[in-house]
Structure formats: structure tokens, C-alpha cells
Design an enzyme around this catalytic site. Structure first.
Site, PDB file in Angstrom:
ATOM      1  N   ALA A   1      48.207  32.636  33.026  1.00 46.06           N
ATOM      2  CA  ALA A   1      49.301  33.578  33.274  1.00 46.06           C
ATOM      3  C   ALA A   1      49.521  33.779  34.770  1.00 46.06           C
ATOM      4  O   ALA A   1      50.663  33.849  35.237  1.00 46.06           O
ATOM      5  CB  ALA A   1      49.007  34.915  32.589  1.00 46.06           C
ATOM      6  N   GLU A   2      48.433  33.866  35.526  1.00 45.08           N
ATOM      7  CA  GLU A   2      48.550  34.059  36.975  1.00 45.08           C
ATOM      8  C   GLU A   2      49.211  32.856  37.637  1.00 45.08           C
ATOM      9  O   GLU A   2      50.104  33.017  38.478  1.00 45.08           O
ATOM     10  CB  GLU A   2      47.166  34.345  37.572  1.00 45.08           C
ATOM     11  CG  GLU A   2      46.638  35.713  37.168  1.00 45.08           C
ATOM     12  CD  GLU A   2      45.135  35.858  37.258  1.00 45.08           C
ATOM     13  OE1 GLU A   2      44.656  36.959  36.952  1.00 45.08           O
ATOM     14  OE2 GLU A   2      44.432  34.885  37.614  1.00 45.08           O
ATOM     15  N   GLN A   3      48.783  31.652  37.277  1.00 41.81           N
ATOM     16  CA  GLN A   3      49.391  30.464  37.873  1.00 41.81           C
ATOM     17  C   GLN A   3      50.866  30.360  37.477  1.00 41.81           C
ATOM     18  O   GLN A   3      51.714  30.011  38.293  1.00 41.81           O
ATOM     19  CB  GLN A   3      48.610  29.199  37.499  1.00 41.81           C
ATOM     20  CG  GLN A   3      47.259  29.139  38.212  1.00 41.81           C
ATOM     21  CD  GLN A   3      46.662  27.747  38.258  1.00 41.81           C
ATOM     22  OE1 GLN A   3      47.368  26.748  38.250  1.00 41.81           O
ATOM     23  NE2 GLN A   3      45.337  27.687  38.333  1.00 41.81           N
TER      24      GLN A   3
ATOM     25  N   HIS B   1      36.085  28.743  39.618  1.00 40.18           N
ATOM     26  CA  HIS B   1      37.538  28.923  39.565  1.00 40.18           C
ATOM     27  C   HIS B   1      38.245  27.574  39.523  1.00 40.18           C
ATOM     28  O   HIS B   1      37.798  26.612  40.140  1.00 40.18           O
ATOM     29  CB  HIS B   1      38.015  29.738  40.779  1.00 40.18           C
ATOM     30  CG  HIS B   1      37.791  31.192  40.607  1.00 40.18           C
ATOM     31  ND1 HIS B   1      36.546  31.764  40.662  1.00 40.18           N
ATOM     32  CD2 HIS B   1      38.651  32.183  40.331  1.00 40.18           C
ATOM     33  CE1 HIS B   1      36.651  33.058  40.447  1.00 40.18           C
ATOM     34  NE2 HIS B   1      37.925  33.344  40.237  1.00 40.18           N
ATOM     35  N   PRO B   2      39.361  27.534  38.820  1.00 49.55           N
ATOM     36  CA  PRO B   2      40.103  26.273  38.714  1.00 49.55           C
ATOM     37  C   PRO B   2      40.910  25.994  39.973  1.00 49.55           C
ATOM     38  O   PRO B   2      41.278  26.913  40.709  1.00 49.55           O
ATOM     39  CB  PRO B   2      41.046  26.526  37.538  1.00 49.55           C
ATOM     40  CG  PRO B   2      41.309  28.003  37.609  1.00 49.55           C
ATOM     41  CD  PRO B   2      39.988  28.610  38.050  1.00 49.55           C
TER      42      PRO B   2
ATOM     43  N   SER C   1      44.005  33.144  34.000  1.00 50.01           N
ATOM     44  CA  SER C   1      44.342  32.175  35.056  1.00 50.01           C
ATOM     45  C   SER C   1      45.658  31.466  34.751  1.00 50.01           C
ATOM     46  O   SER C   1      46.468  31.234  35.651  1.00 50.01           O
ATOM     47  CB  SER C   1      43.229  31.142  35.226  1.00 50.01           C
ATOM     48  OG  SER C   1      42.135  31.720  35.900  1.00 50.01           O
TER      49      SER C   1
ATOM     50  N   VAL D   1      47.160  34.390  43.380  1.00 51.96           N
ATOM     51  CA  VAL D   1      48.519  33.862  43.260  1.00 51.96           C
ATOM     52  C   VAL D   1      49.529  34.921  42.853  1.00 51.96           C
ATOM     53  O   VAL D   1      50.722  34.771  43.130  1.00 51.96           O
ATOM     54  CB  VAL D   1      48.598  32.649  42.304  1.00 51.96           C
ATOM     55  CG1 VAL D   1      47.760  31.489  42.832  1.00 51.96           C
ATOM     56  CG2 VAL D   1      48.211  33.016  40.891  1.00 51.96           C
TER      57      VAL D   1
ATOM     58  N   PHE E   1      40.169  25.800  46.517  1.00 56.01           N
ATOM     59  CA  PHE E   1      40.956  26.799  47.243  1.00 56.01           C
ATOM     60  C   PHE E   1      41.218  27.980  46.316  1.00 56.01           C
ATOM     61  O   PHE E   1      41.673  27.799  45.187  1.00 56.01           O
ATOM     62  CB  PHE E   1      42.290  26.174  47.684  1.00 56.01           C
ATOM     63  CG  PHE E   1      43.208  27.144  48.365  1.00 56.01           C
ATOM     64  CD1 PHE E   1      43.045  27.422  49.708  1.00 56.01           C
ATOM     65  CD2 PHE E   1      44.235  27.754  47.667  1.00 56.01           C
ATOM     66  CE1 PHE E   1      43.900  28.320  50.345  1.00 56.01           C
ATOM     67  CE2 PHE E   1      45.089  28.646  48.288  1.00 56.01           C
ATOM     68  CZ  PHE E   1      44.920  28.930  49.637  1.00 56.01           C
TER      69      PHE E   1
END
Length: 150
Positions: free
Chosen positions: A70-72, A51-52, A68, A107, A103
Site C-alpha cells: 500500500a505504501e509503495q 525491508h524490500p 509495504s 514513501v 535504500f
């Protein structure tokens, strides 16, 4: 640089492949998470490490998966002030130093302030607790992606 295609688990196609090789319970999320929980500790850590970091290098380089990214963006992580970016960078570094993985938080269920507060709070946790929390958060990410039709 183009983003990788969507997947339920970032850069970890082995989870879906193993779930597809097993008999289905009729609950895709439960089947996928059973694979995660049955995986070795090394495989679980590899999943977490795939995961980033939030607001990290992959976001800047635009190499996040579409999901990811879009989620961020939904949490405003694509619109950080320089002070917010510096705070995320410092907390990401402290977290990675302490636990040797990024971490992880779903989100889409919080915002910038909630993410930063969770990062600070979770730095006080033990490693086993953080591995379990990261896997649970990945489960939430996958649940929402499944609901969205990813």
C-alpha cells in the site's frame, strides 16, 4: 502468491516482542524505537535488510507485506514506466552495492521524483550516515503505520 500479514516492522517481529517485554512508557512509537536503538549493529542491519527494495522483486512477485504494498502504491511505485523502472533498478543496485542493504525511505511522505532524488543524493553519504538515516526512515514508516492502526 499471497502477501504476508501486516506488521509494524517488515519481517522483524523481534522489535515488537522486545518492546512488549519492557515496561511501557505510554508512547508505543518511542518504546519501539528504543528497542531499535538499543539493538546491536548486527540486529539493526538485519532490520534494515528485512525491508524490500522500492519497486523491486518483492513488488513484482507480490510478496510485499500488505502495508509495504500500500505504501509503495501511494507513491506510484506500482505504476512505473519502463524507463522509471529501469532507473529505480539501477539506483537500487548501486545503493545495495555501496551500502550492502536496501535504500529505505518513508514513501508515504514523498513521491516518485522525490524518492529518485533522495536515492541519488544519498548515494554520496557515508555508511554510518546511511544506517542512521535508514533507521530514522523506518521510524517514520512505523509512526505512520501506528497512526493508521496497523
Amino acid at each position: 502468491m499471497s502477501r504476508p500479514k501486516n506488521a509494524l516492522f517488515d519481517h522483524s517481529p523481534w522489535v515488537e516482542a522486545r518492546a512488549d517485554a519492557r515496561p511501557s512508557s505510554g508512547d508505543r512509537h518511542a518504546d519501539l524505537m528504543a528497542v531499535v536503538h538499543d539493538a546491536t549493529v548486527e540486529e539493526q542491519l538485519a532490520l534494515i535488510r528485512a525491508h524490500p527494495e522500492l519497486a523491486g522483486k518483492a513488488a513484482i512477485d507480490r510478496t510485499l507485506t500488505d502495508a509495504s504494498a500500500a505504501e509503495q502504491a501511494s507513491a506510484g511505485l506500482d505504476r512505473l514506466t519502463s524507463q522509471e523502472y529501469d532507473r529505480f533498478h539501477a539506483l537500487n543496485a548501486a545503493y545495495r552495492e555501496r551500502f550492502d542493504f536496501p535504500f529505505i525511505i518513508c514513501v508515504r511522505l514523498t513521491d516518485k521524483a522525490g524518492i529518485l532524488a533522495a536515492m541519488e543524493q544519498r548515494l554520496g553519504n557515508g555508511r554510518d550516515e546511511e544506517v542512521a538515516t535508514a533507521l530514522a526512515q523506518i521510524g517514520e514508516i512505523v509512526r505512520l503505520r501506528l497512526e493508521q492502526g496497523a
